[in-house]
Design an enzyme around this catalytic site. Structure first.
Site, PDB file in Angstrom:
ATOM      1  N   HIS A   1       0.881  -1.419   0.076  1.00  0.00           N
ATOM      2  CA  HIS A   1       0.156   0.144  -0.077  1.00  0.00           C
ATOM      3  C   HIS A   1       0.797   1.201  -0.088  1.00  0.00           C
ATOM      4  O   HIS A   1       2.037   1.334   0.559  1.00  0.00           O
ATOM      5  CB  HIS A   1      -0.849   0.010   1.148  1.00  0.00           C
ATOM      6  CG  HIS A   1      -1.873  -0.939   1.335  1.00  0.00           C
ATOM      7  ND1 HIS A   1      -3.048  -1.009   0.349  1.00  0.00           N
ATOM      8  CD2 HIS A   1      -1.961  -2.219   1.926  1.00  0.00           C
ATOM      9  CE1 HIS A   1      -3.765  -2.017   0.615  1.00  0.00           C
ATOM     10  NE2 HIS A   1      -3.370  -2.803   1.561  1.00  0.00           N
TER      11      HIS A   1
ATOM     12  N   CYS B   1      -0.270   2.332  -4.286  1.00  0.00           N
ATOM     13  CA  CYS B   1      -0.773   3.613  -4.889  1.00  0.00           C
ATOM     14  C   CYS B   1       0.256   4.726  -4.669  1.00  0.00           C
ATOM     15  O   CYS B   1       0.922   4.739  -3.727  1.00  0.00           O
ATOM     16  CB  CYS B   1      -1.994   3.693  -3.727  1.00  0.00           C
ATOM     17  SG  CYS B   1      -3.298   2.490  -3.890  1.00  0.00           S
TER      18      CYS B   1
END
Ligand SMILES: *[C@@H]1O[C@H](CO)[C@@H](O)[C@H](O)[C@H]1NC(C)=O
Ligand SMILES: *[C@@H]1O[C@H](CO)[C@@H](O)[C@H](O)[C@H]1NC(C)=O
Ligand SMILES: *[C@@H]1O[C@H](CO)[C@@H](O)[C@H](O)[C@H]1NC(C)=O
Ligand SMILES: *[C@@H]1O[C@H](CO)[C@@H](O)[C@H](O)[C@H]1NC(C)=O
Length: 441
Positions: free
Chosen positions: A147, A188
């Site tokens: 992430h 991301c």
């Protein structure tokens, strides 16, 4: 006699058949990192295990590969195929044989930086204790899957900020730890780890799953395993590497292919783009010439979802498949709770903005819509605010959705209309009240 000679020479060829030759007798070193935990994040460890299998098949010896992964997937109680991890529909097991240098809570940002910079003393007594011991003729390949948010990538319990990664790379340069270094990052907003931050150092080439302002995407939902098996960028680069003759494919060509195939986000490249002319095999090794390339039918990706949407998408998929009314009720309740927490996280940030800008809706909206970029000048402010938000409002490791709000803090720092202290004071007040009134689940 003749027959025996052929067998012997074939065996010799197979065991020494590296197709990569680095100047000065250099070797390839690799550091593979999955920075998440939990069954919903199955795909991150699947990607990293798969990357290991590619290096292994390409004759990179285990003593030159270091793997960091939480290792809670293969034997997770939710995994119906105990001991197995796959990275594509009906794929083969990628878990078998993966070295477990660092697992569990040893997978953190401090250890990662020490391993990267070859700090053997710093790692003694932790995990396998192994660090990159590469030298001035070696090629280093780093693959990070996880992430992310503006200027940071997550680890299971903490975060790695872009400026610390940059300092570590600088240290590696100073200590002649590589001739060339290639870094692939799936996360991301992964571009924000490098844009304006990584100088165009000679000899560092980076490819990221996403540009500085967007999500990366998960894919390959598996009905039986009830989770996503891979991430679009990661599976695309690995499937390409398995199908092409990488001893004759340039990094730049790989980038172009993966950028074209990854239609859900913008794959970007950073650093010393001249390295793009080198063959991929100079970093990933290559199979002996006599072994065949995998020639599988490509699986088209039709189920990609933004990474942060995954936990919700999994619950929705389970709900669609459920028939038992009690199970359906329970899933509906879980979805409801998750949506409520997400709204609460979004509202917290909105309250902070409204309070900072005296309810001026137009200014609040413009901060929320801006797409500013981090620079070394405003990075310190951003890091302070992001850390404060995690400490006082929503700990990122427990609420990964809070990462989605960080672009707002980045915009505040870039615009500079309010001070760091003002923002932190608002966070303290609003989040203290919130904890008093709302039970966080
Ligand atoms: C990382 O793990 C090591 C032990 O492996 C520990 O000493 C260190 O404090 C941890 N760092 C963070 C930031 O959690
Ligand atoms: C690397 O070397 C440069 C120039 O000698 C120096 O300014 C810098 O502080 C060093 N950085 C690290 C992280 O060692
Ligand atoms: C390597 O690639 C180039 C350009 O794609 C091609 O012209 C050449 O024939 C290839 N060489 C080998 C040995 O496959
Ligand atoms: C990406 O390509 C796939 C086919 O390979 C297609 O099904 C999908 O809709 C495309 N996604 C986007 C966002 O264009």
């Amino acid at each position: 006699m003749m027959f025996a000679y052929w067998i012997v020479s074939a065996l010799v060829f197979a065991s020494t058949g590296h197709c990569y030759h680095l100047p000065g007798g250099g070797k390839i070193w690799a550091l593979l990192v999955a920075g998440s935990s939990g069954y919903d994040n199955y795909r991150h460890q699947a990607d990293v295990c798969h990357a290991y299998q590619i290096l292994h098949e390409n004759d990179i010896p285990d003593e030159n590969i270091i793997v960091m992964m939480y290792d809670d997937i293969a034997y997770n109680e939710e995994n119906p195929r105990q001991g197995v991890i796959i990275n594509r529909p009906h794929g083969h097991d990628v878990y078998r044989g993966v070295p477990k240098d660092y697992t569990g809570d040893d997978v953190n940002s401090t250890n990662f930086l020490k391993i990267l910079t070859g700090d053997e003393d710093g790692m003694s007594g932790i995990g396998s204790g192994r660090v990159l011991k590469s030298g001035p003729n070696d090629h280093v390949f780093v693959n990070f899957v996880d992430h992310g948010a503006p200027g940071l990538v997550a680890f299971p319990n903490d975060e790695l900020y872009a400026n610390d990664l940059e300092a570590a790379l600088q240290k590696m340069v100073n200590n002649s730890q590589f001739a060339k270094l290639v870094l692939f990052v799936e996360a991301c907003e992964s571009g924000s780890m490098f844009e304006n931050i990584l100088p165009d150092y000679e000899n560092i080439f980076v490819m990221t799953a996403a540009d500085p302002h967007e999500s990366s995407y998960a894919c390959y939902y598996d009905e039986t395993l009830s989770t996503y098996l891979g991430d679009v960028f990661s599976v695309k680069w690995m499937e390409d590497v398995e199908e092409q003759d990488i001893s004759n494919e340039s990094l730049h060509h790989l980038f172009e292919e993966v950028r074209y195939e990854t239609n859900t986000s913008h794959v970007e490249e950073y650093g010393d783009l001249d390295l793009g002319a080198l063959h991929v095999s100079k970093f990933l090794g290559d199979r002996s010439e006599d072994s065949l390339k995998t020639n599988r039918t490509p699986v088209s990706i039709e189920d990609a979802v933004p990474s942060h949407h995954v936990p919700l998408a999994i619950l929705q998929r389970k709900l669609e498949a459920a028939t038992d009314p009690d199970v359906k009720e329970e899933l509906k309740f879980k979805i409801h709770k998750m949506l409520k927490l997400r709204r609460q996280i979004e509202n917290t940030m909105k309250f902070i903005l409204h309070s900072l800008f005296d309810e001026d809706q137009i200014r609040v909206q413009s901060i929320m819509d801006a797409k500013h970029s981090l620079t070394p000048e405003n990075f310190g402010c951003y890091r302070k605010l992001a850390t404060h938000f995690s400490d006082r409002c929503y700990k990122f490791s427990e609420n990964p959705y809070a990462l989605r709000q960080l672009y707002i803090l980045k915009n505040l720092c870039v615009e500079g209309a309010v001070t760091e202290v003002e923002v932190m004071t608002e966070m303290d007040q609003i989040c203290a009240n919130m904890h008093a009134h709302v039970r966080i689940v």
